[in-house]
Write a protein that holds these residues in place. Structure first.
Motif, short mmCIF file in Angstrom:
data_model
loop_
_atom_site.label_atom_id
_atom_site.label_comp_id
_atom_site.label_asym_id
_atom_site.label_seq_id
_atom_site.Cartn_x
_atom_site.Cartn_y
_atom_site.Cartn_z
N LYS A 192 28.09 46.95 34.95
CA LYS A 192 28.41 48.48 35.00
C LYS A 192 29.98 49.14 34.53
O LYS A 192 30.63 48.10 34.22
CB LYS A 192 28.85 48.52 36.83
N ASP A 221 27.10 43.99 38.96
CA ASP A 221 28.58 44.93 38.79
C ASP A 221 28.39 44.07 37.78
O ASP A 221 29.51 44.61 37.36
CB ASP A 221 28.18 43.90 39.67
N SER A 222 27.98 43.32 36.65
CA SER A 222 29.38 42.28 35.57
C SER A 222 29.04 43.73 34.32
O SER A 222 30.02 43.22 33.86
CB SER A 222 29.10 40.79 35.46
#
Length: 123
Positions: free
Chosen positions: A64, A61-62
């Motif tokens: 994306k 997620d960090s």
């Protein structure tokens, strides 16, 4: 054994870009599923992104929307395009082979790590 070898690290300022490459250490006719991990000083190694030999990708997620993983035509190299870099992206980046498929056979586990390439992002 053919192992992954990283290149392309360096130092950039916040907002800059780098492109990491991961190539096999020797001749191979196999295709590989590959991943990128990173480890900052004092922290655990963490997953960044992965790609399989069918081109399916996934991301932490960090990263994306900022990082893009791709593979070479022979599907034995991978690239990590890193844009909009932040100081918190500073780490040693490692390439890992996950599975390989040779001569059209079944994919088999093939877990090898590269030596890493340093990425430093300054504010």
């Amino acid at each position: 054994q053919v192992k992954p070898v990283e290149s392309g690290g360096g130092s950039v300022q916040t907002g800059g870009s780098l492109r990491l490459s991961c190539a096999p250490s020797g001749y191979t006719v196999c295709t590989y599923d590959m991943s990128w991990y990173r480890q900052a000083p004092g922290k655990e190694r963490e997953f960044v992104s992965g790609i399989d030999s069918d081109g399916r990708t996934n991301y932490a997620d960090s990263v994306k929307g900022r990082f893009t993983i791709s593979q070479g035509n022979a599907k034995n190299t991978s690239y990590l395009q890193m844009n909009s870099l932040r100081p918190e992206d500073t780490a040693m980046y490692y390439c890992k082979t996950d599975r390989r498929r040779c001569n059209g056979g079944w994919p088999l586990e093939y877990n090898y790590w590269g030596q890493g390439t340093q990425v430093t992002v300054s504010s």
